[in-house]
Write a protein that holds these residues in place. Structure first.
Motif, mmCIF file in Angstrom:
data_model
loop_
_atom_site.group_PDB
_atom_site.id
_atom_site.type_symbol
_atom_site.label_atom_id
_atom_site.label_comp_id
_atom_site.label_asym_id
_atom_site.label_seq_id
_atom_site.Cartn_x
_atom_site.Cartn_y
_atom_site.Cartn_z
ATOM 1 N N ASN A 73 7.615 5.336 19.848
ATOM 2 C CA ASN A 73 6.857 4.725 20.935
ATOM 3 C C ASN A 73 6.974 3.205 20.838
ATOM 4 O OD1 ASN A 73 5.063 3.814 18.994
ATOM 5 N ND2 ASN A 73 3.500 5.347 19.446
ATOM 6 N N LYS A 74 6.405 2.510 21.795
ATOM 7 C CA LYS A 74 6.599 1.067 21.883
ATOM 8 C C LYS A 74 5.977 0.297 20.722
ATOM 9 C CE LYS A 74 6.926 1.033 26.933
ATOM 10 N NZ LYS A 74 6.339 0.524 28.202
ATOM 11 N N GLU A 75 4.848 0.792 20.235
ATOM 12 C CA GLU A 75 4.136 0.061 19.189
ATOM 13 C C GLU A 75 4.649 0.396 17.789
ATOM 14 O OE1 GLU A 75 2.010 -2.343 19.588
ATOM 15 O OE2 GLU A 75 2.138 -2.188 21.771
ATOM 16 N N GLY A 76 4.936 1.688 17.561
ATOM 17 C CA GLY A 76 5.415 2.107 16.257
ATOM 18 C C GLY A 76 4.414 1.802 15.157
ATOM 19 N N LEU A 77 4.929 1.401 13.993
ATOM 20 C CA LEU A 77 4.062 1.121 12.854
ATOM 21 C C LEU A 77 3.259 -0.173 13.027
ATOM 22 C CD1 LEU A 77 6.263 2.149 9.810
ATOM 23 C CD2 LEU A 77 4.061 3.113 10.446
ATOM 24 N N LYS A 78 3.537 -0.914 14.118
ATOM 25 C CA LYS A 78 2.765 -2.123 14.363
ATOM 26 C C LYS A 78 1.320 -1.774 14.720
ATOM 27 C CE LYS A 78 6.698 -4.857 16.024
ATOM 28 N NZ LYS A 78 7.269 -5.586 17.178
ATOM 29 N N ASN A 79 1.128 -0.578 15.259
ATOM 30 C CA ASN A 79 -0.211 -0.155 15.645
ATOM 31 C C ASN A 79 -0.624 1.052 14.815
ATOM 32 O OD1 ASN A 79 -2.595 0.444 16.877
ATOM 33 N ND2 ASN A 79 -1.695 1.133 18.800
ATOM 34 N N LEU A 80 -1.518 0.825 13.852
ATOM 35 C CA LEU A 80 -1.965 1.898 12.971
ATOM 36 C C LEU A 80 -3.360 2.399 13.348
ATOM 37 C CD1 LEU A 80 -0.776 0.488 9.545
ATOM 38 C CD2 LEU A 80 0.335 2.212 10.948
ATOM 39 N N GLN A 81 -3.771 2.124 14.581
ATOM 40 C CA GLN A 81 -5.096 2.539 15.025
ATOM 41 C C GLN A 81 -5.283 4.047 14.898
ATOM 42 O OE1 GLN A 81 -7.617 0.613 15.919
ATOM 43 N NE2 GLN A 81 -8.990 2.337 16.348
ATOM 44 N N SER A 82 -4.233 4.801 15.166
ATOM 45 C CA SER A 82 -4.332 6.256 15.111
ATOM 46 C C SER A 82 -4.598 6.760 13.692
ATOM 47 C CB SER A 82 -3.050 6.907 15.644
ATOM 48 O OG SER A 82 -2.882 6.638 17.024
ATOM 49 N N LEU A 83 -4.300 5.935 12.692
ATOM 50 C CA LEU A 83 -4.485 6.350 11.303
ATOM 51 C C LEU A 83 -5.848 5.931 10.751
ATOM 52 C CD1 LEU A 83 -1.333 6.493 11.662
ATOM 53 C CD2 LEU A 83 -1.192 5.957 9.226
ATOM 54 N N TYR A 137 -7.128 0.280 -7.275
ATOM 55 C CA TYR A 137 -6.411 1.560 -7.331
ATOM 56 C C TYR A 137 -6.390 2.211 -5.952
ATOM 57 C CZ TYR A 137 -4.811 5.951 -9.451
ATOM 58 O OH TYR A 137 -4.081 7.039 -9.790
ATOM 59 N N VAL A 138 -7.551 2.227 -5.293
ATOM 60 C CA VAL A 138 -7.670 2.854 -3.966
ATOM 61 C C VAL A 138 -6.822 2.119 -2.933
ATOM 62 C CG1 VAL A 138 -9.257 3.387 -2.081
ATOM 63 C CG2 VAL A 138 -9.964 3.784 -4.454
ATOM 64 N N GLU A 139 -6.969 0.802 -2.891
ATOM 65 C CA GLU A 139 -6.205 0.008 -1.912
ATOM 66 C C GLU A 139 -4.721 0.055 -2.225
ATOM 67 O OE1 GLU A 139 -6.188 -1.732 1.624
ATOM 68 O OE2 GLU A 139 -8.065 -1.330 0.578
ATOM 69 N N GLY A 140 -4.389 0.026 -3.507
ATOM 70 C CA GLY A 140 -2.983 0.095 -3.897
ATOM 71 C C GLY A 140 -2.355 1.414 -3.503
ATOM 72 N N ALA A 141 -3.121 2.500 -3.649
ATOM 73 C CA ALA A 141 -2.618 3.821 -3.263
ATOM 74 C C ALA A 141 -2.358 3.878 -1.766
ATOM 75 C CB ALA A 141 -3.614 4.901 -3.675
ATOM 76 N N TRP A 142 -3.235 3.243 -0.968
ATOM 77 C CA TRP A 142 -3.057 3.250 0.488
ATOM 78 C C TRP A 142 -1.817 2.448 0.898
ATOM 79 C CZ3 TRP A 142 -3.592 5.650 4.739
ATOM 80 C CH2 TRP A 142 -3.440 5.008 5.969
ATOM 81 N N ILE A 143 -1.659 1.274 0.321
ATOM 82 C CA ILE A 143 -0.478 0.457 0.630
ATOM 83 C C ILE A 143 0.790 1.201 0.217
ATOM 84 C CG2 ILE A 143 0.741 -1.685 0.080
ATOM 85 C CD1 ILE A 143 -2.003 -2.995 -0.292
ATOM 86 N N PHE A 182 1.155 4.413 0.073
ATOM 87 C CA PHE A 182 1.388 5.500 1.028
ATOM 88 C C PHE A 182 2.085 4.981 2.280
ATOM 89 C CE2 PHE A 182 0.040 7.688 4.905
ATOM 90 C CZ PHE A 182 0.605 8.941 4.670
ATOM 91 N N LEU A 183 1.647 3.833 2.796
ATOM 92 C CA LEU A 183 2.281 3.260 3.994
ATOM 93 C C LEU A 183 3.755 2.931 3.726
ATOM 94 C CD1 LEU A 183 -0.449 0.834 5.414
ATOM 95 C CD2 LEU A 183 0.147 3.134 6.211
ATOM 96 N N LEU A 222 5.540 6.184 3.687
ATOM 97 C CA LEU A 222 5.609 6.716 5.053
ATOM 98 C C LEU A 222 6.747 6.061 5.829
ATOM 99 C CD1 LEU A 222 4.367 8.468 7.308
ATOM 100 C CD2 LEU A 222 2.806 6.559 7.806
ATOM 101 N N LYS A 223 6.874 4.743 5.702
ATOM 102 C CA LYS A 223 7.958 4.023 6.383
ATOM 103 C C LYS A 223 9.310 4.509 5.878
ATOM 104 C CE LYS A 223 9.930 0.810 8.897
ATOM 105 N NZ LYS A 223 11.337 1.006 8.488
ATOM 106 N N PHE A 224 9.428 4.688 4.569
ATOM 107 C CA PHE A 224 10.687 5.148 3.994
ATOM 108 C C PHE A 224 11.012 6.554 4.497
ATOM 109 C CE2 PHE A 224 13.410 7.133 0.854
ATOM 110 C CZ PHE A 224 14.304 6.122 0.508
ATOM 111 N N TRP A 225 10.019 7.424 4.524
ATOM 112 C CA TRP A 225 10.201 8.811 4.958
ATOM 113 C C TRP A 225 10.622 8.887 6.424
ATOM 114 C CZ3 TRP A 225 7.042 11.549 8.548
ATOM 115 C CH2 TRP A 225 7.263 12.933 8.602
#
Length: 223
Positions: free
Chosen positions: A117-127, A161-167, A169-170, A173-176
């Motif tokens: 879509n037009k926004e792609g990973l620039k818009n993570l509102q859905s997450l 640890y929590v914030e690092g795990a989230w970053i 994951f992102l 996700l981009k790599f995947w």
């Protein structure tokens, strides 16, 4: 016969799972998102009032789709009786592998939502809901204290640890999303290598800067 079929269809009970399925099929078949709730409901012969019983908007629906992905992954993990006895590293590995297994089952939708879509990973509102579930799970089930070296840094280590795990994951996700290897085996390798590295770092020192960076990046993505 046609009249009977239509009557039966009208009487079919609607639920959130059905609406989600209709939405995901819609965007994949048309390769675009519905313009608004009205057009989506008209396409599927749904009363708008019924839609709003479950979702306040299309944005809320999209967030719920991701929330369902995480809930399914969490339910799968909870079935593993040995999970509570795993080390933090193995718990994190289990979380990532399970999440990407769920995402792979829905890859066509995920690729559309985050890449085509037009926004792609620039818009993570859905997450947004997904992120909340993810961080709560890591905080409550994984960063239970085994990575904390001493009491002085404990107040930093858990949020890091929590914030690092989230970053992380992102990043995965981009790599995947771009991974074209057979069975996404390159993503599997990256998960193992990155988890080993991050856990080792967190066992060595509190990365306050990573925590601050994570908050900044998320804020920038959401604005």
């Amino acid at each position: 016969m046609e009249t009977t079929k239509k009557t039966t269809a009208k009487k079919k009970k609607l639920d959130d799972t059905t609406i989600i399925s209709l939405y995901m099929n819609y965007v994949l078949e048309k390769n675009e998102e519905p313009k608004n709730v009205y057009s989506f409901c008209k396409e599927h012969k749904i009363d708008e009032t019924e839609f709003y019983t479950f979702f306040g908007s299309l944005d809320a629906l999209r967030q719920e789709i991701w929330a369902k992905f995480f809930e399914n992954a969490e339910a799968s993990i909870q079935k593993e009786e040995a999970f509570t006895g795993y080390s933090d590293k193995n718990k994190l590995l289990t979380l990532y592998f399970t999440l990407f297994e769920i995402l792979t089952l829905n890859r066509s939708y995920v690729v559309f939502a985050l890449k085509e879509n037009k926004e792609g990973l620039k818009n993570l509102q859905s997450l947004k809901q997904f992120r909340s579930h993810f961080k709560d799970f890591v905080k409550n089930e994984i960063s239970s204290g085994s990575t904390v070296i001493n009491e002085k840094i404990s107040k930093f280590t858990k949020p890091v640890y929590v914030e690092g795990a989230w970053i992380q994951f992102l990043f995965l996700l981009k790599f995947w999303l771009d991974d074209t290897s057979k069975g996404f085996e390159k993503t599997d390798v990256l998960i193992e290598k990155s988890v080993n590295t991050v856990v080792d770092l967190l066992d060595t020192k509190p990365l306050e800067s990573l925590f601050d960076l994570g908050k900044f990046l998320w804020k920038e993505k959401m604005n």
